[in-house]
Enzyme design. Structure first.
Site, mmCIF file in Angstrom:
data_model
loop_
_atom_site.group_PDB
_atom_site.id
_atom_site.type_symbol
_atom_site.label_atom_id
_atom_site.label_comp_id
_atom_site.label_asym_id
_atom_site.label_seq_id
_atom_site.Cartn_x
_atom_site.Cartn_y
_atom_site.Cartn_z
ATOM 1 N N ASP A 67 27.235 47.180 53.686
ATOM 2 C CA ASP A 67 27.624 45.786 53.899
ATOM 3 C C ASP A 67 27.452 45.349 55.353
ATOM 4 O O ASP A 67 27.209 46.181 56.247
ATOM 5 C CB ASP A 67 29.070 45.557 53.432
ATOM 6 C CG ASP A 67 30.040 46.647 53.899
ATOM 7 O OD1 ASP A 67 29.670 47.428 54.784
ATOM 8 O OD2 ASP A 67 31.151 46.697 53.370
ATOM 9 N N ASN A 136 43.601 48.484 48.824
ATOM 10 C CA ASN A 136 43.639 47.719 47.569
ATOM 11 C C ASN A 136 42.557 48.199 46.584
ATOM 12 O O ASN A 136 42.336 47.578 45.555
ATOM 13 C CB ASN A 136 43.468 46.225 47.852
ATOM 14 C CG ASN A 136 42.118 45.908 48.484
ATOM 15 O OD1 ASN A 136 41.310 46.802 48.714
ATOM 16 N ND2 ASN A 136 41.874 44.644 48.746
ATOM 17 N N HIS A 138 39.289 48.513 47.296
ATOM 18 C CA HIS A 138 37.933 47.981 47.499
ATOM 19 C C HIS A 138 36.964 49.081 47.934
ATOM 20 O O HIS A 138 37.353 50.060 48.562
ATOM 21 C CB HIS A 138 37.909 46.778 48.456
ATOM 22 C CG HIS A 138 38.127 47.083 49.899
ATOM 23 N ND1 HIS A 138 38.774 46.225 50.761
ATOM 24 C CD2 HIS A 138 37.781 48.154 50.664
ATOM 25 C CE1 HIS A 138 38.794 46.750 51.967
ATOM 26 N NE2 HIS A 138 38.202 47.926 51.935
ATOM 27 N N GLU A 143 36.125 43.410 46.587
ATOM 28 C CA GLU A 143 37.581 43.307 46.553
ATOM 29 C C GLU A 143 38.055 43.228 45.093
ATOM 30 O O GLU A 143 37.258 42.997 44.184
ATOM 31 C CB GLU A 143 38.014 42.038 47.316
ATOM 32 C CG GLU A 143 37.608 42.007 48.788
ATOM 33 C CD GLU A 143 38.451 42.921 49.679
ATOM 34 O OE1 GLU A 143 39.430 43.515 49.203
ATOM 35 O OE2 GLU A 143 38.105 43.051 50.867
HETATM 36 P P1 PGA Z 1 38.948 52.727 56.649
HETATM 37 O O1 PGA Z 1 38.378 51.609 55.698
HETATM 38 O O2 PGA Z 1 37.977 53.866 56.581
HETATM 39 O O3 PGA Z 1 38.964 52.072 58.000
HETATM 40 O O4 PGA Z 1 40.309 53.089 56.131
HETATM 41 C C1 PGA Z 1 37.979 51.962 54.431
HETATM 42 C C2 PGA Z 1 37.517 50.732 53.717
HETATM 43 O O5 PGA Z 1 38.187 49.690 53.855
HETATM 44 O O6 PGA Z 1 36.502 50.799 53.017
#
Ligand code: PGA
Length: 236
Positions: A67, A136, A138, A143
């Protein structure tokens, strides 16, 4: 599903880097799907160390990232292209032209999404996709309530995500409101998936994603249907 429990973040990073390294050794011109966020930083660091020791060669490897924010240029230190250049690409012998991140400055985002899907197909698909997971559920910028059918698409960032990101920018107006992300379908088409989750705040969502119902409310839950999923986790 292959579940690997790590003893700490360093062990998690080493295990994940081992899986990636094995992929590169077995298929030197493989296509790696890569991720940003705090979790993969240790994995990239480990890969760089092994590259410096001569244990891994990226000269034929191709990459596609999950992304990118809309509106951020590659030299903006909050862009995911910048993150990848800093944490991995500039530190190993990968050819920069073989690395791909969605173009956050594209004039036409719809066209950019189609170009990205086409590019992945032309590369022959993703051999190994690395993923982090949000609290959450994602994956990428997919999301909760996402459609499982989407390939690369544009997302409007949640208000909570915009607020959480505000600390990295001078003003809230500079925080990107949209992003381009591979979709769940793109991720599910990868031949192998490597999901990494670190810290106590990821325990509940990993349990839900891997053992709860498969539902768009928990985007990562779809991974239960992936035929070659490895999860490396440490909840301590
Ligand atoms: P993080 O993010 O590795 O900073 O916990 C993971 C994500 O949101 O995909």
């Amino acid at each position: 599903m292959n579940l690997l429990k790590a003893s700490d973040y360093k062990d998690l990073s080493r295990k994940a880097a081992n899986v990636i390294s094995a992929q590169v050794i077995l298929k030197p011109d493989c296509v790696l799907g890569l991720a940003t966020g705090s979790t993969p930083i240790g994995t990239y660091k480990q890969l760089v160390e092994w590259y410096e020791k001569g244990d891994i060669d990226f000269s034929e490897v191709k990459t596609v990232n999950l992304d990118e924010y809309c509106g951020l240029s590659p030299d903006n230190d909050q862009s995911y292209r910048y993150f990848m250049n800093q944490n991995l690409f500039s530190q190993v012998n990968i050819k920069l032209e073989n690395t791909n991140v969605p173009n956050g400055l594209a004039a036409d985002y719809e066209e950019e999404c189609s170009r990205y899907d086409k590019l992945i197909a032309e590369l022959g698909g993703i051999d190994l996709q690395l993923l982090g997971i949000g609290r959450n559920g994602h994956i990428g910028f997919n999301e909760p309530d996402v459609s499982f059918e989407k390939t690369t698409h544009i997302v409007n960032l949640d208000e909570s995500t915009i607020e959480a990101n505000a600390r990295f920018f001078q003003t809230i107006d500079e925080v990107p409101k949209k992003a381009l992300t591979m979709g769940i379908k793109s991720i599910m088409q990868a031949k192998k998936v490597l999901l990494i989750a670190n810290g106590p705040d990821k325990k509940e969502i990993i349990e839900k994603a891997l053992h709860g119902p498969v539902t768009p409310d928990v985007p990562a839950s779809i991974l239960q249907f992936h035929p070659d999923l490895t999860v490396v986790y440490c909840f301590d």
